[in-house]
Design an enzyme around this catalytic site. Sequence first.
Site, short mmCIF file in Angstrom:
data_model
loop_
_atom_site.label_atom_id
_atom_site.label_comp_id
_atom_site.label_asym_id
_atom_site.label_seq_id
_atom_site.Cartn_x
_atom_site.Cartn_y
_atom_site.Cartn_z
N SER A 182 0.84 -1.21 -0.03
CA SER A 182 -0.05 0.02 -0.06
C SER A 182 0.98 1.31 0.14
O SER A 182 1.70 1.53 -0.76
CB SER A 182 -0.94 -0.05 1.25
OG SER A 182 -2.00 0.91 0.90
N ASP A 213 -9.05 -6.15 -4.22
CA ASP A 213 -8.54 -5.15 -3.61
C ASP A 213 -9.06 -3.96 -4.62
O ASP A 213 -8.73 -3.89 -6.01
CB ASP A 213 -7.23 -4.88 -3.58
CG ASP A 213 -6.61 -3.66 -3.02
OD1 ASP A 213 -7.34 -2.97 -2.91
OD2 ASP A 213 -5.44 -3.77 -2.85
N HIS A 217 -8.13 -4.99 -0.07
CA HIS A 217 -6.87 -4.33 0.17
C HIS A 217 -5.92 -5.00 1.53
O HIS A 217 -4.89 -5.05 1.59
CB HIS A 217 -7.34 -2.80 0.48
CG HIS A 217 -5.62 -2.07 0.66
ND1 HIS A 217 -4.93 -2.38 -0.61
CD2 HIS A 217 -5.43 -1.21 1.46
CE1 HIS A 217 -3.91 -1.32 -0.34
NE2 HIS A 217 -4.08 -0.80 0.97
#
Lengths: 392, 209
Positions: A167, A332, A365
């Site tokens: 991320s 995600d 995610h």
Amino acid sequence: MAQAERVLFLGPRLNTTNSIGIVRAQRAQFDTPLVFRSGAVLPRYELVYETYGKLNADKSNAILICHALSGHHHVAGVYADQPKNVGWWDNMVGPGKPIDTDKFFVVGLNNLGGCHGSTGPSSIDPETGKPYGASFPIITVEDWVESQARLADRLGIKQFAAVIGGSLGGMQALQWSLAYPERVRHVLAIASAPRLTAQNIAFNDVARNAILTDPDFHGGNYYQHNVVPTRGLRLARMLGHITYLSDDAMADKFGRELRSEQLNYGYDVEFQIESYLRYQGDKFAGMFDANTYLLMTKALDYFDPSHDFGGDMNKAFARSKSDYLVVSFTTDWRFSPQRSREIVQTLLHNRRNVSYAEITSTHGHDSFLMEHPHYFDVMRAYLDNVASEVSR
Amino acid sequence: MSKGINMNQYLVSSAEERPDFAAIAEWIPKGASVLDLGCGDGSLLRYLKEARRVRGYGVEINDVDIVMCIANGVNVIQNDLESGLSDFEDNSFDFVILSQTLQATRHTEALVNEMLRVGREGIVSFPNFGYWKNRLNVLRGHMPVSQELPYQWYDTPNVHLCTLHDFEMFCDRQRVAILERSVMTGEREVKLLPNLLGSTAVYRFQRGI
């Protein structure tokens, strides 16, 4: 050859038991002013970090772990006095695990602006004797990499075998290869993006607004008022949490399950998902600093390596000399596979060595933090090769 | 590291078992850039990397193969060939290879066109359905099952099987110019009656005028 046989050499697939064990946090003080991308200057600061494994003689086996929005330096293991405080990526980092501490010297730190020990808005500004609060400068991914490079200097690491992050951490890993092409051999960017989309910035802005409009926020100087903008931070986290999960994962976990036996026709918690989100929001608001949350989301928004190249990402990555592993997860939608493929396309354009794995996962995610056999096999296979390049 | 050595042995043998690899490698000059579509475990790319020092990338959909490619130290992009090669820019490779995969592609025409958009030249290898043993099987009333075509009719991924003649007609119609052809049965090259006596065909081609 049967598939089961073909993956045998990768060793044990899942490794929940092998922990690095007891670890301890360390501090590094920096007295050389850091000039931020915004022009702001931080005269001195501290970084808190942890290391696992042994740095080899030629200092070539170091791996830097960059954390995401709410992460910190406690990546793996436990503390002697807190045996239940397990590092946030303990499933990935440890002896015999994909990021193998028997082979690598692993460094995790709390980013500048954080709220887990490194200098941040809640730290005392030595100039004023009060918390920095609103006066802590807006920090960017570039500034973080700069501060991380200084920590690397301090540890005697001239070049990382790999810089790894998921991320927002993946953005730092990418930035490393752009800011210091000679100092990072491999970049592992997981569930990341080359820059945020409008939708992503929009989510961040709603989260920030929840905090900024909380009456307890006091323009960021709530510390002096002995209050915390808990309501805003809680809402911000609830919103974030929705976007980190997939529709399917939420449906599987909660569906329309009710908290009590019957419908109550009121505004109290009716469905289990509401209960879960409120719990997550409360938990987070109780331990995280609202100003740090604001800074982290801003760093996400501002990250765009192409900014200085007229929006041309290909030109931005022309400097890179690293090899890359890019990983995304099918469900995600906050950092979708398409965004990872944009990274891959840019790397292909620049003829970098790159491999890309798209992991079929239901967890959205959050998948990048979960133990998933294919994901872990990919990481292990890649890092085994990285390990074979460095001396013991 | 004993684990790594064992794996290397497996990979070398798998490259040696594939006679079309040697034929493909012969056509690829040192240092060329190569895209291998449906690259499997990456053994062809690894072979080309070692034998020809190519700059190579593979495209593969299968999870286990992705891990094998990475373990092999070759670049691999996990993607479905059928959705096109949109990750790759025009003329970004010297060669685009489709080894033993053509017959399993659904949109074969579109894929061959994509190969020649992304690459200067294309190379395909495929099992020759016109090989006499296959013909004999059909004459006896059965779909052929052999080393080259190891699947039963009901579980085969091969939806577009063809003969040498069929492929050459296809190229003609698609304005694809065949540059070279190598036909073999096992490791032996076949010159005489290739459409009848050859079990595997390898073609090198470019965009025709």
